[in-house]
Design a protein around this motif. Sequence first.
Motif, short mmCIF file in Angstrom:
data_model
loop_
_atom_site.label_atom_id
_atom_site.label_comp_id
_atom_site.label_asym_id
_atom_site.label_seq_id
_atom_site.Cartn_x
_atom_site.Cartn_y
_atom_site.Cartn_z
N THR A 420 0.85 -1.19 0.00
CA THR A 420 0.00 0.00 0.00
C THR A 420 0.88 1.24 0.00
OG1 THR A 420 -1.64 -1.18 1.32
CG2 THR A 420 -1.87 1.21 1.18
N CYS A 463 -7.61 2.03 -3.62
CA CYS A 463 -6.32 2.03 -2.93
C CYS A 463 -5.39 0.95 -3.49
CB CYS A 463 -6.54 1.82 -1.43
SG CYS A 463 -5.03 1.81 -0.44
N SER A 467 -2.04 1.82 -5.63
CA SER A 467 -0.81 1.36 -5.00
C SER A 467 0.04 0.51 -5.94
CB SER A 467 -1.14 0.55 -3.74
OG SER A 467 -1.71 1.37 -2.75
#
Length: 523
Positions: A420, A463, A467
């Motif tokens: 992440t 996300c 990422s």
Amino acid sequence: MDFKLSTLDISIFAIYILGVLALGMYASSKKLKTKRDYFLAGDKLPWWMIGGSIVAANLSSHQLIGTMGVAYSRGFVAMITEWGAILLGFNALIWIFLPFYLRNGFYTMPEFLQKRFGGGARTNYSVLVVFTYIFVEIGAVLYLGALSIHSLLDIPMWWSVVVLALATGLYTILGGLRAVIWTEMLQLSILILGMAVLSYMTIDAAGGISAVLATSKDWDLLLPADDPAFPWTMYLGGAICISVFYCATNQFIVQRTLAAKDQWHARMGVIFADYLKFLIPFMIIGPALVAQKMFPDLEKPDLIFPTLVKNILPSGLVGLVMAGLIAAIMSHLSGAINSCTTILTMDVYLPYFKKDATDAESLKFGRLSGVVIIALGIICTGLLISHSDKPVFLYLLSAYGLFTPGIATMFLMGILWKKTTHAGALAAGILTIPMSFGMEYLFPDMPFYNRTGIVFWTCMLTCTVVSLFTKRKSDEELVGLIWTRKSLEIPAEEKEQNRGFRNPVIYWAIVTGAVLFFFIRYA
């Protein structure tokens, strides 16, 4: 019916208010020299104070009055707001996040985001959560408390709002977390005593325990997918998102564990809170279940609490239960104000305005920001008046659903997946508000838990994708910040403290098993 407090009721009520203020001012009298003294009570809290203060802060007027209103209108399903926290949010706190918070010596939740990602994620959280606290934790609590006081005593709502805010703010701003914790322990005792009295008197008037058990045929904890408020599909995303945010990444709750003596006291404190959150709701929801037949035609479900006080309790006990209500309001307000000032000081003032500020300057800013927070909370109280036609507690849950998907995503992805990136976390945080409002506009009839779940999983996906295409931190930079099985290992110096009957797992398993039994039995 006409309703007036007796001299005995007024005396009990007044003694309680003066007692809380006196205790708060006494706790504030100790000279606070450092930021950890003011914001974390000097890192000296034992487990029973941690657990008690978590519940005292959590069970305010929007939990007490709001949950009772939901139980009156919807039944036993009102339990899920408390028991869901035991199964979801507090488990995430105990077994995933807590070791990282304590081992890094954090003051605030945004500090975790700073260390894991960077300043942007920290700022994003700070803005989202302070706004939520002002509107939900302060404004809504003042509104519901003032509504009941007005219904019982015919005192103008704005007078109640202002007096409650100023009285609570006085010792909170002066004494910091130490004053908050001390007063919360007294307030929790009065709250439990007051609700036990109201519960007993109401159930007795309705015909005893048999009257409560007669409603058990409708004790459904999993409702159809098309239920307008609590569909079973809520557990696919919305409930996870809100519970993880509120219990595991929420400064308002977690700050008390950061002030623990050590990791054992922090973990046992949360487990003790589990027991309180399992038992206390029976005293809140039980009376509302039988009150439906006693008072079937209330104009607003949120009026069930003052209605029971007016019609059920004799002289003397009214003052005690009113003291319990005020205890719930003041404990919640003090915790919310203290959390806001901590975040504004540690995550806004120090990093962006005066990095080299002394402890004295930090404490001064914290106190000044507390005054501003109280003023804004009073202003926000008026915004809820237009939503008073339905249980306000449902509006508050919906409000949490608007802001929390991005926050829950940043924390969960940040601690569970080393790939992440800061860009991925920021993308989730920035997406949450416009998408939440968009979902509410496009699908107004969809249960808010379902809308929140869709936003949550969209934030998680966003996300992940961002990422994968942006640069992440090296493994060396992430040492001590990513969850692994080794994260559950107890520090060597604390192993002896966790042996035998002092092992927190034993007590965690008992309360978790009890909650699971009810969910299986009344699915």
